[in-house]
Design an enzyme around this catalytic site. Structure first.
Site, PDB file in Angstrom:
ATOM      1  N   SER A  12       0.583  -1.308   0.304  1.00 52.97           N
ATOM      2  CA  SER A  12       0.293   0.070  -0.348  1.00 52.97           C
ATOM      3  C   SER A  12       1.118   1.537   0.215  1.00 52.97           C
ATOM      4  CB  SER A  12      -0.983   0.023   1.469  1.00 52.97           C
ATOM      5  OG  SER A  12      -0.172   0.085   2.119  1.00 52.97           O
ATOM      6  N   LYS A  35       1.276  -5.834   4.800  1.00 59.57           N
ATOM      7  CA  LYS A  35       2.622  -6.250   6.134  1.00 59.57           C
ATOM      8  C   LYS A  35       1.820  -5.826   6.741  1.00 59.57           C
ATOM      9  CE  LYS A  35       7.116  -7.968   5.950  1.00 59.57           C
ATOM     10  NZ  LYS A  35       8.273  -7.464   5.472  1.00 59.57           N
ATOM     11  N   ALA A  46       8.873   8.840   2.458  1.00 57.76           N
ATOM     12  CA  ALA A  46      10.360   9.723   1.899  1.00 57.76           C
ATOM     13  C   ALA A  46       9.956  11.343   2.290  1.00 57.76           C
ATOM     14  CB  ALA A  46       9.024   9.416  -0.140  1.00 57.76           C
ATOM     15  N   GLY A  48      11.768  14.533   0.311  1.00 58.70           N
ATOM     16  CA  GLY A  48      12.702  15.093   0.025  1.00 58.70           C
ATOM     17  C   GLY A  48      11.872  15.881  -0.527  1.00 58.70           C
ATOM     18  N   GLU A 113      18.382  18.894  -6.053  1.00 55.49           N
ATOM     19  CA  GLU A 113      18.460  17.686  -5.924  1.00 55.49           C
ATOM     20  C   GLU A 113      19.994  17.559  -6.226  1.00 55.49           C
ATOM     21  OE1 GLU A 113      16.241  14.876  -4.722  1.00 55.49           O
ATOM     22  OE2 GLU A 113      15.082  15.845  -2.640  1.00 55.49           O
ATOM     23  N   HIS A 231      22.444   5.591   0.490  1.00 57.47           N
ATOM     24  CA  HIS A 231      22.456   7.459   1.580  1.00 57.47           C
ATOM     25  C   HIS A 231      23.425   7.676   2.217  1.00 57.47           C
ATOM     26  CE1 HIS A 231      20.622  11.226   1.838  1.00 57.47           C
ATOM     27  NE2 HIS A 231      19.737  10.854   1.394  1.00 57.47           N
ATOM     28  N   ARG A 277      25.292   9.528  -4.986  1.00 60.44           N
ATOM     29  CA  ARG A 277      25.234   9.327  -3.744  1.00 60.44           C
ATOM     30  C   ARG A 277      26.459   8.128  -3.399  1.00 60.44           C
ATOM     31  NH1 ARG A 277      18.508   9.051  -3.006  1.00 60.44           N
ATOM     32  NH2 ARG A 277      18.139  11.636  -2.413  1.00 60.44           N
ATOM     33  N   HIS A 337      19.624   1.984   1.568  1.00 63.40           N
ATOM     34  CA  HIS A 337      18.263   3.143   0.926  1.00 63.40           C
ATOM     35  C   HIS A 337      17.083   2.295   0.188  1.00 63.40           C
ATOM     36  CE1 HIS A 337      16.457   7.158   1.080  1.00 63.40           C
ATOM     37  NE2 HIS A 337      16.422   7.660   0.271  1.00 63.40           N
ATOM     38  N   GLU A 361       9.588   0.102  -6.413  1.00 66.09           N
ATOM     39  CA  GLU A 361      10.252  -0.430  -6.217  1.00 66.09           C
ATOM     40  C   GLU A 361      10.864  -1.518  -6.062  1.00 66.09           C
ATOM     41  OE1 GLU A 361      12.260   1.489  -2.244  1.00 66.09           O
ATOM     42  OE2 GLU A 361      13.432   0.742  -2.366  1.00 66.09           O
ATOM     43  N   ARG A 372      20.033   5.619  -8.571  1.00 68.72           N
ATOM     44  CA  ARG A 372      18.873   6.393  -9.130  1.00 68.72           C
ATOM     45  C   ARG A 372      19.346   8.279  -8.795  1.00 68.72           C
ATOM     46  NH1 ARG A 372      14.578   7.784  -4.958  1.00 68.72           N
ATOM     47  NH2 ARG A 372      16.540   7.708  -3.752  1.00 68.72           N
ATOM     48  N   SER A 377      11.934   7.467  -7.695  1.00 63.00           N
ATOM     49  CA  SER A 377      11.508   6.482  -7.138  1.00 63.00           C
ATOM     50  C   SER A 377      10.153   6.881  -6.296  1.00 63.00           C
ATOM     51  CB  SER A 377      12.347   6.025  -6.171  1.00 63.00           C
ATOM     52  OG  SER A 377      12.438   6.826  -5.358  1.00 63.00           O
TER      53      SER A 377
HETATM   54  C1  LIG Z   1      13.606   7.400   4.735  1.00 59.68           C
HETATM   55  C2  LIG Z   1      13.537   7.346   2.758  1.00 59.68           C
HETATM   56  C3  LIG Z   1      13.008   8.749   2.346  1.00 59.68           C
HETATM   57  C4  LIG Z   1      12.778   8.637   1.149  1.00 59.68           C
HETATM   58  N1  LIG Z   1      12.891   9.799  -0.043  1.00 59.68           N
HETATM   59  C5  LIG Z   1      12.089   9.545  -0.950  1.00 59.68           C
HETATM   60  C6  LIG Z   1      12.294  10.945  -1.629  1.00 59.68           C
HETATM   61  O1  LIG Z   1      12.449  11.903  -1.106  1.00 59.68           O
HETATM   62  N2  LIG Z   1      11.792  10.878  -2.755  1.00 59.68           N
HETATM   63  C7  LIG Z   1      11.953   9.413  -3.659  1.00 59.68           C
HETATM   64  O2  LIG Z   1      11.165   9.729  -4.436  1.00 59.68           O
HETATM   65  N3  LIG Z   1      12.124   8.554  -3.454  1.00 59.68           N
HETATM   66  C8  LIG Z   1      12.186   8.269  -1.774  1.00 59.68           C
HETATM   67  N4  LIG Z   1      12.547   7.662  -0.757  1.00 59.68           N
HETATM   68  C9  LIG Z   1      12.865   6.224  -1.800  1.00 59.68           C
HETATM   69  C10 LIG Z   1      10.268   5.491  -1.909  1.00 59.68           C
HETATM   70  O3  LIG Z   1      10.595   6.247  -0.855  1.00 59.68           O
HETATM   71  C11 LIG Z   1      10.181   4.400  -1.873  1.00 59.68           C
HETATM   72  O4  LIG Z   1      11.478   4.557  -3.186  1.00 59.68           O
HETATM   73  C12 LIG Z   1       8.971   4.243  -2.854  1.00 59.68           C
HETATM   74  O5  LIG Z   1       8.129   4.719  -1.601  1.00 59.68           O
HETATM   75  C13 LIG Z   1       8.627   2.786  -3.367  1.00 59.68           C
HETATM   76  O6  LIG Z   1       7.244   2.899  -3.521  1.00 59.68           O
HETATM   77  P1  LIG Z   1       6.891   1.354  -2.816  1.00 59.68           P
HETATM   78  O7  LIG Z   1       5.249   2.111  -3.608  1.00 59.68           O
HETATM   79  O8  LIG Z   1       7.045   1.112  -4.123  1.00 59.68           O
HETATM   80  O9  LIG Z   1       7.089   0.440  -1.733  1.00 59.68           O
HETATM   81  P2  LIG Z   1       6.691   1.595  -0.142  1.00 59.68           P
HETATM   82  O10 LIG Z   1       6.080   2.860  -0.421  1.00 59.68           O
HETATM   83  O11 LIG Z   1       8.043   0.401  -0.124  1.00 59.68           O
HETATM   84  O12 LIG Z   1       5.577   0.141  -0.012  1.00 59.68           O
HETATM   85  C14 LIG Z   1       5.207  -1.061  -0.465  1.00 59.68           C
HETATM   86  C15 LIG Z   1       4.216  -1.725   0.738  1.00 59.68           C
HETATM   87  O13 LIG Z   1       4.544  -2.920   0.205  1.00 59.68           O
HETATM   88  C16 LIG Z   1       4.050  -3.589   1.733  1.00 59.68           C
HETATM   89  N5  LIG Z   1       4.889  -5.075   2.235  1.00 59.68           N
HETATM   90  C17 LIG Z   1       5.702  -5.447   2.076  1.00 59.68           C
HETATM   91  N6  LIG Z   1       5.989  -7.058   2.131  1.00 59.68           N
HETATM   92  C18 LIG Z   1       4.613  -7.442   2.100  1.00 59.68           C
HETATM   93  C19 LIG Z   1       3.764  -8.843   2.552  1.00 59.68           C
HETATM   94  N7  LIG Z   1       4.831  -9.898   2.596  1.00 59.68           N
HETATM   95  N8  LIG Z   1       3.122  -8.527   2.006  1.00 59.68           N
HETATM   96  C20 LIG Z   1       2.335  -7.114   2.171  1.00 59.68           C
HETATM   97  N9  LIG Z   1       2.539  -6.205   1.891  1.00 59.68           N
HETATM   98  C21 LIG Z   1       3.545  -6.374   1.973  1.00 59.68           C
HETATM   99  C22 LIG Z   1       5.018  -2.387   3.279  1.00 59.68           C
HETATM  100  O14 LIG Z   1       3.378  -3.294   4.165  1.00 59.68           O
HETATM  101  C23 LIG Z   1       4.126  -1.146   2.134  1.00 59.68           C
HETATM  102  O15 LIG Z   1       2.686  -1.349   2.471  1.00 59.68           O
HETATM  103  C24 LIG Z   1      12.670   7.464   0.489  1.00 59.68           C
HETATM  104  C25 LIG Z   1      12.877   6.285   0.922  1.00 59.68           C
HETATM  105  C26 LIG Z   1      13.218   5.925   2.165  1.00 59.68           C
HETATM  106  C27 LIG Z   1      13.143   5.020   3.339  1.00 59.68           C
END
Ligand SMILES: Cc1cc2nc3c(=O)[nH]c(=O)nc-3n(C[C@H](O)[C@H](O)[C@H](O)COP(=O)(O)OP(=O)(O)OC[C@H]3O[C@@H](n4cnc5c(N)ncnc54)[C@H](O)[C@@H]3O)c2cc1C
Length: 545
Positions: A12, A35, A46, A48, A113, A231, A277, A337, A361, A372, A377
């Site tokens: 989500s 999860k 996230a 920035g 950035e 990072h 980075r 990161h 991701e 990246r 992302s």
């Molecule tokens: C501290 C931080 C700062 C960041 N800052 C930036 C930024 O400024 N700009 C940018 O572009 N990116 C940033 N990133 C990276 C970016 O946030 C992520 O790459 C991006 O949000 C990933 O989105 P996603 O939907 O793919 O996964 P996520 O947002 O990680 O969502 C994954 C989902 O899958 C669920 N999940 C995982 N395993 C399971 C399972 N086995 N069963 C059921 N559900 C599961 C999790 O609970 C979660 O809901 C940052 C990351 C971090 C950690």
């Protein structure tokens, strides 16, 4: 007991929520499994912002060039073009859906950035961009009646039918503490990254690469798993989490200083604090070794008012740890990161397993190459989440009901695969303790031997130990963790050069002649190389080692 829905989304975060909204527009039933609580994801943290070529002095071609330059020779040009072009459309839509990006006199504010040639990063509430995006998307998805959320439901494995297509998932039901199956016409993996495989990480605990392990077990191809972004600037305090100090701080003039107070980055790269980075991370490690002291991020050139307004979350967090951003440099250290690799997809989120899609991701679309570009992302999750949702609907006509369903676990050892969570209190406690011990050991090995600087002997030692650990009686969840760690280490051992997020001390240079290729891993096969990520365009052929 087996449940049934039309489509399953695992995760989500930005990718999962956007995919769910896209599919639900067809009227189909969409079940989103997650999860932890629905808002717990990398997206939520996230800070920035999100990169998009929307400002008056910007162009998609410039965003495209910057992305490709950061990717160190391994970006998929078509995927990058999709990202930057569709990005404008989907960010505009996100704003229409109520996402509040920061504005000045009504106009969107764009920040700078590293490695961006323009100020093109949109942000919310200063440094809480992800939280605002999650809020807006959950509000939108929550209002759609045919989307249902199943929180605290950790998926353990995928269900595969007799034709090799994905037919559903097996997850841990939190209420009855037993596994359950849900069948569906298709599954979208949006389960995020794998930063929590490493001892020091900016990622929350949910980011253990489960989707990658499940897809691999189901026979999907994974690409570029060796490329992990560290990072450079996480808060470095004993017994405190590695809280991220956003790159935007260096974008706003922040200076890295060593223990002697010297601003050292110019010695390593002409772009100084705004170098890529991986270079900043390695430079920090070198300075720590050289001076036997810490490295600090200095923001004291700014007024307290500016820092409080521009970085409210970071300012508050520092204060919580008795650090005053306006008066003193803050101790920092690199932390795992982001993973550039993941489940190999085409430009529409299709994986190499029929009816299994991946976005965000967890996926490897090729947009990031070996490294990246900051803030790309969130954009990827949004754009490719929507595209994967669309592809699910486009492919719906070819759907045939499943027969002979089995579940794909990390190995075929039935004694381990059939350990369920109903094994009684003492059994559960024992398994819980083993799982925790495995987690700790693997995270340490990943940090020390598969981390910022890698060598053949270190990687080999990590792999040997992973194999030893694998002989223990582990639950599927621990096996998934070990499986992803092994995939990263194996690819890192295979790639005998340094590029982007992969640095080998024994092969410190980029070698385009031999290694300008992607690593492709598939269950029961040797690592192969491929010139492209998009398997629609080209299949992997040559087995190198
Ligand atoms: C501290 C931080 C700062 C960041 N800052 C930036 C930024 O400024 N700009 C940018 O572009 N990116 C940033 N990133 C990276 C970016 O946030 C992520 O790459 C991006 O949000 C990933 O989105 P996603 O939907 O793919 O996964 P996520 O947002 O990680 O969502 C994954 C989902 O899958 C669920 N999940 C995982 N395993 C399971 C399972 N086995 N069963 C059921 N559900 C599961 C999790 O609970 C979660 O809901 C940052 C990351 C971090 C950690």
């Amino acid at each position: 007991m087996s449940l049934e829905t039309d489509y399953i989304i695992i995760g989500s975060g930005i990718a999962g929520l956007r995919a769910a909204i896209e599919i639900a527009a067809s009227g189909a039933r969409v079940t989103v499994l997650t999860k932890d609580r629905t808002s717990e994801s990398n997206t939520e943290y996230a800070q920035g912002g999100v990169a998009v070529a929307l400002s008056e002095d910007d162009e998609v071609a410039l965003h495209e060039d910057d992305t490709i330059a950061a990717g160190a020779g391994l970006c998929d040009a078509e995927a990058v073009r999709v990202l930057v072009e569709d990005g404008k459309k989907y960010i505009t839509e996100l704003i229409e859906w109520g996402t509040e990006f920061d504005r000045e006199e009504g106009h969107l504010m764009f920040t700078q950035e590293a490695a961006h040639s323009r100020r093109r990063i949109l942000h919310s509430h200063g440094d809480s961009t992800g939280k605002e995006i999650v809020r807006a998307l959950i509000a939108r998805a929550g209002a759609i009646r045919n989307i249902s959320f199943l929180a605290h439901a950790a998926t353990e494995s995928l269900l595969i039918d007799g034709s090799g297509a994905c037919a559903g998932v097996r997850y841990l039901d939190p209420l009855v503490r037993a596994t359950r199956d849900i069948t569906a016409r298709a599954v979208v993996l949006a389960s995020g990254g794998a930063g929590a495989l490493f001892l020091h990480t900016t990622n929350p605990n949910v980011a253990t690469g489960d989707g990658m392990a499940m897809a691999y077990a189901a026979g999907a191809e994974l690409a570029d798993m060796e490329f992990v972004q560290f990072h450079p600037t996480a808060l470095m305090l004993e017994n405190a989490p590695r809280f991220l100090l956003s790159e935007a701080m260096r974008g706003e003039g922040g200076i890295l200083r060593n223990a002697d107070g010297e601003a050292f980055m110019r010695r390593y790269h002409t772009a100084a604090e705004l170098a890529p980075r991986d270079i900043v991370s390695r430079s920090i490690v070198r300075e720590v070794e050289r001076t036997a002291g810490k490295v600090y991020l200095d923001m004291t050139m700014h007024s307290r008012q500016f820092l409080e307004r521009r970085f409210p979350k970071i300012y508050e967090t520092c204060r919580h740890f008795q650090l005053d951003l306006a008066r003193e440099p803050i101790p920092v250290s690199p932390a795992a990161h982001y993973i550039m690799g993941g489940v190999r997809t085409d430009l529409h989120g299709r994986t190499t397993v029929p009816r299994l899609y991946a976005a965000g991701e967890v996926a490897c679309t090729g947009v990031h190459g070996a490294n990246r570009l900051a803030s790309n992302s969130l954009l990827e999750g949004l754009v490719f989440g929507a595209r994967a949702g669309r592809a699910v609907l486009d492919d719906a006509e070819s759907y045939k009901p499943s027969k002979d369903t089995r579940y794909a676990a990390p190995d075929d050892d039935t004694t381990t695969n059939h350990i369920h969570h109903t094994s009684g209190a003492s059994g559960s406690t024992q398994h819980g303790e083993i799982a925790l011990a495995v987690l700790k050991r693997v995270r340490r090995l990943m940090w020390e031997r598969v981390g910022i600087t890698r060598t053949r002997s270190g990687l080999q030692r990590a792999l040997n130990e992973f194999e030893q650990i694998g002989h223990a009686r582990l639950r599927t969840v621990s096996r998934n963790f070990l499986s992803v760690a092994t995939l990263v280490a194996r690819a890192a051992l295979w790639r005998e050069e340094s590029r982007g997020g992969h640095f080998r001390d024994d092969f410190p240079h980029q070698d385009d002649e031999h290694w300008q290729v992607h690593s492709i891993q598939q269950r029961d096969a040797q690592i192969a190389s491929s010139a492209m990520i998009n398997f629609e365009a080209e299949s992997p052929v040559s087995v190198q080692r």
